[in-house]
Enzyme design. Sequence first.
Site, PDB file in Angstrom:
ATOM      1  N   CYS A  29       1.115  -1.438  -0.243  1.00 45.94           N
ATOM      2  CA  CYS A  29      -0.067   0.258  -0.336  1.00 45.94           C
ATOM      3  C   CYS A  29       0.541   1.152   0.423  1.00 45.94           C
ATOM      4  O   CYS A  29       1.275   1.657   0.955  1.00 45.94           O
ATOM      5  CB  CYS A  29      -0.355  -0.287   1.484  1.00 45.94           C
ATOM      6  SG  CYS A  29      -1.514   1.549   1.899  1.00 45.94           S
ATOM      7  N   CYS A  32       0.456   3.739   2.628  1.00 44.06           N
ATOM      8  CA  CYS A  32       0.770   3.777   4.176  1.00 44.06           C
ATOM      9  C   CYS A  32       2.008   3.741   4.420  1.00 44.06           C
ATOM     10  O   CYS A  32       2.997   3.648   5.552  1.00 44.06           O
ATOM     11  CB  CYS A  32       0.664   1.775   4.202  1.00 44.06           C
ATOM     12  SG  CYS A  32      -0.733   1.129   3.966  1.00 44.06           S
TER      13      CYS A  32
END
Lengths: 100, 276
Positions: A29, A32
């Site tokens: 991600c 993230c």
Amino acid sequence: MSVIELTAENFDEAVKDGTSLVDFWAAWCGPCRMQSPIVDAFAEKHPEVKVCKVNVDEQPALAMRFEIMSIPTLMVFRSGEAVKKTVGLSGMEEIEEMCR
Amino acid sequence: MDGSACDILILGAGPAGVSAALTAHARGRSVLVLGADPMRSPLAKAERVGNYPGLAGMSGRDLLAAMLGDLERAGVRRITGRVTGVVSFGGSFMVSAERDVYQAKTLILASGAGQGTKPLPGEMELLGKGVSWCATCDGMLYRGKRVAVLGLGGEGEKDAGFLESIGCQVLFFDPTQAKNAQIIGTDRVTAVAVGGKEYPVDGVFVLRDTVAASALLPGLAMRDGHIAVDENMAASIPGVFAAGDCVGRPYQVARAVGQGNTAALAADGYLKERDK
């Protein structure tokens, strides 16, 4: 203060006292990976908060328990109890506000 | 992280973005252009652009191709991808597109009209509770589950394929179906309603070509559904500039090009001041 990597085994013990911030993340991600350095900097700046990370890929049971359906998700625990949850990227000020 | 921070990161490769990039590059700034494929923009569908000086009468597609050609010849790096997050940290900006992360000292938002696009019923209420804007970010959390892909942009089908490949059961809805969809659920998504029919699902991926800048940058001031800017194209957040259709009507190529130029000069000035 250093950031603690949490698992299903050590989670409850880790967050049971004081204020803890938990960053739910995964390597795939992009957002993230932007959240991570901010959380690290927060940990440096706020030694009074226990800062932890949960890799949802490796800890699916924790992801399920806290109903993580989008990442990054940040949660604040006080004495073991979940008190706040935000989904999506948070800046330093937002994290400070969450933990206040 | 993709190397060191560039001076100016431009979100959008339409006329405003290209103009800003060429100007910034000419000023010696390191520039990166990031955004959806401009050939899928409304301009690419324009049969004829009648009022662009010197090139009047060209089709929107040819005009865009010429502009992108200029960018390439100048050697400006351009990456096609959907921006999924922006955050300001330690005096610079981090921008994520799909799985990659880029860093920049300033941003120029040139992501086109559609900033005021209304969310679908249930979308904002259930965001993070089963609604996701990023298949590559959240897809893995739905392995073995049933998800709907509301493909409002052109990339929806590709994302549906990705979700399928990682083990999601995917219901795909094309733009015509998706635009009238409704997302149902109270604490979490339970179903999606499309064309009068309800489909039970665990998750809904709402995928547009561009996520509105105001959703990407919390605190960014808007005015009538467009990004609010001053006469130098500076937005409300220091170091953020905006140009083109995303700052307001009329949606004209000539206007966008001028604004892109102004925004790049302002960003250059901002960097000079900052580095003093």
